[in-house]
Write a protein that holds these residues in place. Structure first.
Motif, PDB file in Angstrom:
ATOM      1  N   VAL A 184       0.590  -1.115   0.079  1.00  0.00           N
ATOM      2  CA  VAL A 184       0.227   0.074   0.103  1.00  0.00           C
ATOM      3  C   VAL A 184       0.944   0.934  -0.176  1.00  0.00           C
ATOM      4  O   VAL A 184       1.185   1.939  -0.509  1.00  0.00           O
ATOM      5  N   LEU A 187       2.327   1.980  -3.546  1.00  0.00           N
ATOM      6  CA  LEU A 187       0.240   2.613  -4.351  1.00  0.00           C
ATOM      7  C   LEU A 187       0.522   4.321  -3.691  1.00  0.00           C
ATOM      8  O   LEU A 187       0.362   4.359  -4.269  1.00  0.00           O
ATOM      9  N   GLY A 188       0.757   3.778  -2.592  1.00  0.00           N
ATOM     10  CA  GLY A 188       0.798   5.332  -2.277  1.00  0.00           C
ATOM     11  C   GLY A 188       1.417   6.451  -2.751  1.00  0.00           C
ATOM     12  O   GLY A 188       1.522   7.553  -4.073  1.00  0.00           O
ATOM     13  N   ALA A 189       3.032   6.252  -2.831  1.00  0.00           N
ATOM     14  CA  ALA A 189       4.329   6.681  -3.853  1.00  0.00           C
ATOM     15  C   ALA A 189       3.690   6.661  -4.636  1.00  0.00           C
ATOM     16  O   ALA A 189       4.391   7.990  -6.160  1.00  0.00           O
ATOM     17  N   ILE A 191       1.282   7.088  -6.699  1.00  0.00           N
ATOM     18  CA  ILE A 191      -0.186   8.006  -6.723  1.00  0.00           C
ATOM     19  C   ILE A 191       0.238   9.279  -6.909  1.00  0.00           C
ATOM     20  O   ILE A 191      -0.618   9.672  -7.870  1.00  0.00           O
ATOM     21  N   TRP A 192       1.168   9.640  -5.812  1.00  0.00           N
ATOM     22  CA  TRP A 192       1.334  10.927  -5.907  1.00  0.00           C
ATOM     23  C   TRP A 192       2.290  11.317  -7.178  1.00  0.00           C
ATOM     24  O   TRP A 192       2.567  12.014  -7.799  1.00  0.00           O
TER      25      TRP A 192
END
Lengths: 509, 677
Positions: A184, A187-189, A191-192
């Motif tokens: 996760v 994924l955050g990175a 999307i950023w």
């Protein structure tokens, strides 16, 4: 009639999805029509041969401005958000793909008799897993990468959970949760990055970060680095995030262990190299010291804990923690030595630890135990098995002229160049590995047979030999002619981190 | 025209033998196995002779002769190839290893006749030859390291040849691990070389080093490299503090002890230091350390050798002691003297071990000298050849050991290479201890000689003693011709082999020293440069006095050899009640020496037990107790939370997948918000 150009354009798609197509065929057709094992073996062998075509790529020299990636295919997949079906291969990923296609047929061979229920589902999952693993190494679109990355989880968790040993559910859940939660952060990175660059394309983002490092703030790049790092470090696994690994290995069926150790762990180190170092070299340099410290702790700690394991598979699992510590150390030494060695060591570990798990599985099929104390003196009833085991043991402890030595040597030389103390501390690993492997070998094979159950164990048969010979030959050739691998790896590493010293590509006098 | 020596043939031939026997040997007759096992090293020796004859005809500028075979490892600008390097030093080693190696292979045909795993034995032995020859012929440190670790592997396999015995398996493992400790130093030395010279090729490194001054002022880079390489050498050449594996290595079959653990492999450390002389000679500190370690090892092992009762263990400690001499020779920058002793030692120690094997063979496996005696009548060939070897190692002129040992003693006395570190007192201390060692050597060797061959037979009915080397027949019997032939040839070499290096003081011309001079030359230039800063060179007028001094020292060393003989004769021939009485008087001191100063016990307490303890602590308390407990605790906590929230127990994977999706969605929303900002 396909011409070479058409092959080149579609080869990556073919190599990636042929196993999935095979899995589909296998799933759809009724059980009687297809002999599952033979079909799966055939598909995986064909895919291995196809993957060798990737070696027809050029080895770019440091002067060439040609694109890093070859056999590229880049098709818009979803327009909003802007996701592409973008695959490509370089000097690093080419070997990891071949490692994958090499190990899958072998893991099918070692499952031949040991998997006796839900046979069809087993091979469907193995083939699906192959597609996902290859996709991870080839994807150049970060969203696609993430899809493949997560897609490896499900087949592996099911392989452990359905065909594993006594505590398979616990191990399966632990494996799934641990790695999924860590993903996760990645994924955050990702999307950023998308929100900032409006693309998932790896090369575009890398280019943007390279030409204008101040594009994103230092703090942002730190958190991005960390996001990727957590996902990959759990997968590697880097100390102290490793405790899912011994449980997963001990409970996994042989094929699961082989692919888990052989390929899935490499996804972590590959990610560290491709994303953490490739996208954020400054962060890699800044964070290198503590990461290398963790890696060295892993090298020594993994080896010491391996030494006192009463269970053969746990011993191999902890030895993986130690070996992968070497790989991470090499990557973050940020030297050509260390990074070349790290990639080479990924392949070594795949070959030798894959083989060790196959060997352990063969023993389990005969005696249904992994406890070392239940063995002893096996060299007498099983001389051939003992010989294979010895060669792989020597490969694992880094005996020169076998593969393990080359990787360890380059990594340690690189770490030593970065900081002498790091190299020196990690180099104690050559002593520890000899301790735990030779002690284990002695307890399993030497002395008189103490347990009557072992006195008449059958030696390995033709099928088992067929599974083991490729690993032994690979270990030998990679030890004898590592330059053949290193030439490509070197070019890949250099393109990854152009700030490294320029290199001479001319091999020879 | 260019001469091509085809050096690659020399290691490849034994490798082919190893592969043939290893892969097909199980199905072959013993005769075929023996022909393959001896034939390939024999061919290597024959080719080595051809190489030697062509080498001496090579023009000066083509030495060192190098031969490129294949690329091997490359990373960045660094490259190490599979390539061979032949100069005077490697030529000497080449002839010794292939020559002595061939003789021991021939002997093994007879000795191993009654053992199982005949093909396995010859495969391993040929494999050893391959790696040893790689070690000698390598043109860079990394390839040398291949041979270095490879001979360690062969040694591991051969020590553990009788793997049904736990003691043999333990000894093999111990040898490998202790050598790995040494290899750790070797590796670090190589890393330093790479870091500073970006190469491991001998030619590159020595060329780069030639611009460095002698490190007289203090320890510098070259001292660090030299000392690290030396750590590797102490492992392989069984020096303090890493010698502990060699006595245990006697668990292997006796021809293995002769070839690997006496004549060749254990000398690899000496060869490596001599090869690296341009490095060592620029570091007086490193030289001093080498000299002191060698000297201490020599006398330390000799004292243990006096008290052992197992015939092979006496020879093992003797080997450690003699290797100490060679180490010391290198330490006083007398590399050619060290190599000279390496060569003569290879002759007489191989001979002594093979003779011991013949004795053991005669007694159906008995190794305890207390159960021998009076054997000179039953096994005359063994007796006479062993006599030659014993007198040679004891240093009686004009046998081989006399010349080489004397050369070392003289160099220890006279060298000025260590002046920047220590005064002449060091020379005199080294010399005195070395002289004392010579006396002890003579004593323990003649003790062995008298106990084995004189007096009356004490063995009773020679029943099989449970040793691995068990043989079939019962009354002491002479060995077959195939074993005696190598004994005779080695005896001849032990008698005459020293004549290659008769010193000037005794009217010779020291041809051996001159032959090796080009290899050492570059560093001796550095030495003399260092000396110019320190001491004046001896004047021509002083040479006469120097010759007298050398003769006086020679007389002293012959004297102590004679005294050693005298004591052995008194204790073990004339008055055989004396040893027991002396032992009683010495009491605890004697026990300590006999029990090898309890070094094994000390190492066990200092290293083995703590490491196993720490490992268990890491596993049970840290790994399971802290790390995993934390992880599982967190998982359980979150499970409890989710249970109480949802009041339902769904399938684990699914419920958590849901949580992941939720979490991911939150992150996505947050990131989009960040991006849109």
């Amino acid at each position: 009639m396909l011409n070479l150009g058409a092959i080149n354009a579609s080869i990556l798609t073919l190599v990636t999805f042929l196993p999935a197509i095979g899995a589909l065929v296998l799933a759809v057709f009724p059980r009687k029509v297809i002999a599952e094992r033979w079909f799966a073996l055939g598909i995986s062998l064909v895919n291995f041969i196809f993957s060798l075509h990737l070696l027809r790529s050029d080895i770019p020299t440091q002067l060439s401005t040609a694109t890093v990636f070859q056999f590229e295919i880049d098709i818009p997949w979803i327009t909003s958000p802007n996701i592409h079906y973008h695959l490509g291969v370089d000097g690093i990923s080419v070997w990891l793909v071949i490692l994958t296609t090499f190990l899958v047929p072998l893991s099918i061979l070692v499952s031949w008799h040991s998997v006796s229920h839900r046979v069809k589902e087993f091979y469907v999952l193995i083939l699906l897993l192959e597609t996902a693993m290859i996709g991870v190494f080839l994807a150049l679109d970060m969203f696609l990468f993430y899809v493949f990355w997560e897609a490896t989880l499900i087949p592996m968790a099911l392989l452990i959970g359905i065909w594993g040993h006594e505590r398979r559910i616990y191990a399966s859940v632990k494996f799934f949760l641990y790695t999924a939660i860590a993903s996760v952060f990645m994924l955050g990175a990702i999307i950023w990055l998308y929100s900032h660059f409006h693309t998932f394309d790896f090369a575009t983002i890398k280019q943007a970060l390279q030409t204008n490092p101040s594009e994103i703030s230092w703090m942002a790049s730190f958190w991005l680095f960390l996001g990727f790092f957590i996902a990959f470090a759990v997968k590697v696994p880097l100390w102290p995030l490793h405790t899912w690994l011994p449980d997963a290995h001990v409970e996994a069926p042989t094929a699961g262990s082989v692919l888990l150790a052989g390929v899935l762990l490499k996804m972590g180190t590959y990610g560290l190299l491709r994303f953490n170092v490739g996208l954020f070299p400054d962060q890699a340099r800044f964070n290198g010291p503590w990461i290398m410290t963790l890696a060295i702790v892993g090298v020594i700690y993994g080896a010491l804990v391996a030494m006192v394991q009463p269970n053969l598979k746990k011993l191999i699992a902890y030895s993986s923690v130690s070996h992968l510590g070497f790989v991470v150390l090499g990557i973050f030494s940020l030297t050509t030595f260390g990074m070349d060695g790290a990639v080479f060591q990924m392949l070594n570990h795949g070959v030798s630890t894959g083989a060790l798990f196959m060997l352990a599985g063969m023993l389990y099929e005969r005696r249904h135990t992994y406890e070392i104390k239940n063995y002893g003196g096996l060299a007498t009833p099983m001389p051939l098995y003992a010989t294979f085991f010895l060669v792989i043991t020597l490969s694992s402890i880094g005996l020169p002229l076998l593969n393990g030595f080359v990787g360890e040597f380059l990594i340690l030389a690189g770490a030593f160049q970065a900081k002498a103390l790091w190299g020196a501390l990690a180099a104690t690993g050559v002593i520890w590995s000899a301790c735990y492997m030779l002690w284990m070998y002695q307890r399993v094979f030497y002395g008189a047979v103490t347990d009557d159950h072992n006195a008449h164990l059958p030696d390995i048969d033709a099928r088992e030999r067929l599974a083991l010979w490729p690993t032994v030959i690979a270990a030998l050739i990679m030890g004898l002619a590592p330059w053949w691998w290193l030439a490509r790896i070197d070019s890949g590493v250099l393109k990854l981190l152009p700030t490294l010293k320029t290199i001479t590509q001319v091999i020879g006098r | 025209m260019t001469t091509n020596l085809h050096l690659w043939l020399i290691p490849l031939l034994p490798l082919a033998g190893a592969a043939l026997n290893g892969l097909l040997g199980r199905g072959l007759s013993k005769r075929a196995v023996a022909i393959i096992g001896v034939g390939f090293p024999g061919a290597a020796f024959a080719w080595a002779l051809v190489v030697a004859s062509r080498f001496v005809a090579l023009p000066f500028e083509r030495i060192p002769y190098t031969e490129y075979i294949l690329p091997w490892i490359a990373a960045g600008s660094f490259q190490a190839n599979i390539a061979f390097y032949l100069d005077q030093l490697s030529l000497v080693m080449l002839l010794v290893v292939t020559g002595v190696g061939l003789l021991i292979h021939v002997y093994s045909v007879g000795y191993m006749e009654h053992e199982g795993g005949y093909y396995r034995f010859f495969a391993y032995l040929n494999l050893f030859m391959f790696f040893m020859l790689m070690l000698i012929l390598a043109d860079n440190y990394l390839l040398m390291f291949v041979g270095w670790e490879g001979v360690g592997l062969a040694s591991y396999l051969l020590i553990g040849f009788f793997f049904l015995k736990q003691s043999a398996a333990n000894a093999g493992k111990k040898a490998f691990i202790v050598n790995r400790v040494g290899d750790f130093g070797f590796l670090l030395g190589m890393f330093l070389l790479i870091r500073h010279f970006d190469s491991l090729n001998f030619a590159d490194v020595f060329k780069a080093v030639s611009h460095y001054p002698v490190e007289t002022a203090g320890a510098g880079l070259l001292t660090a490299i030299s000392l690290l390489l030396m750590v590797g050498a102490t492992g392989k050449s069984a020096q303090l503090p890493l010698y502990v594996w060699l006595p245990d290595a006697m668990e292997g079959p006796t021809p293995v002890s002769a070839l690997i653990h006496a004549a060749t492999m254990v000398t690899a450390g000496i060869y490596m230091i001599a090869r690296s002389n341009p490095l060592f000679s620029r570091s007086p500190i490193a030289l001093t350390v080498v000299a002191v370690i060698g000297c201490l090892t020599a006398i330390f092992a000799a004292t243990i050798g006096m008290t052992q009762t197992d015939i092979k263990r006496v020879l093992a400690y003797s080997t450690i002691s003699q290797l100490g001499y060679m180490f010391m020779a290198c330490g006083v920058a007398a590399y050619s003297a060290g190599i000279f002793h390496l060569m003569t030692h290879a002759f007489f120690k191989a001979l002594l071990f093979l003779c011991a094997g013949s004795v053991i063979h005669a007694l159906s496996g008995e190794q305890d000298m207390r159960r021998m005696g009076g054997l000179r009548k039953q096994i005359p060939w063994t007796f006479w050849t062993m006599t030659a070897g014993t007198f040679a190692i004891a240093g009686f002129p004009p046998l081989a050991g006399f010349f080489s040992k004397d050369e070392i003693l003289w160099k220890a006395w006279s060298t000025t290479a260590l002046r920047s570190v220590a005064g002449p007192a060091l020379n005199y201390t080294l010399w005195t201890l070395a002289l004392l060692t010579a006396g002890l050597t003579s004593f323990y060797m003649f003790r062995l000689w008298f106990l084995t061959f004189f007096g009356e037979f004490r063995g009773g009915s020679a029943d099989a003693h449970g040793h691995g080397d068990a043989h079939a027949s019962h009354s002491p019997h002479e060995s077959p011709g195939i074993m005696l032939g190598p004994l005779v040839l080695l005896a001849i070499l032990s008698v005459f082999g020293g004549w290659a290096g008769v010193p000037h003081a005794l009217g010779g011309s020291n041809r051996f020293d001159q032959f090796l001079a080009p290899v050492i030359q570059s560093s001796s230039e550095a030495m003399s440069a260092g000396q110019r800063a320190g001491e004046p060179q001896p004047e021509a007028a002083e040479e006469h006095a120097e010759r007298n001094a050398e003769l006086a020292l020679t007389a002293a060393s012959v004297g102590v050899a004679a005294i050693g003989f005298g004591f052995a004769w008194l204790f073990y021939f004339k008055r055989r009640d004396l040893p027991a009485r002396v032992t009683a008087v010495l009491g605890g001191i004697y026990d300590t020496v006999r029990d090898k100063y309890y070094v094994d016990e000390l190492y066990h307490a200092l290293f083995v037990r703590p490491i196993v303890g720490i490992s268990n602590f890491f596993w049970r308390d840290i790994d399971v107790g802290v790390i995993d407990a934390t992880v599982n605790g967190a998982a359980h906590a979150s499970q409890d939370v989710s249970d109480s929230l949802r009041r339902m127990q769904s399938g684990n994977i699914r419920s958590y997948a849901g949580w992941i999706a939720t979490g991911a969605a939150l992150v996505i929303v947050y990131m989009i918000w960040l991006g849109a900002r």
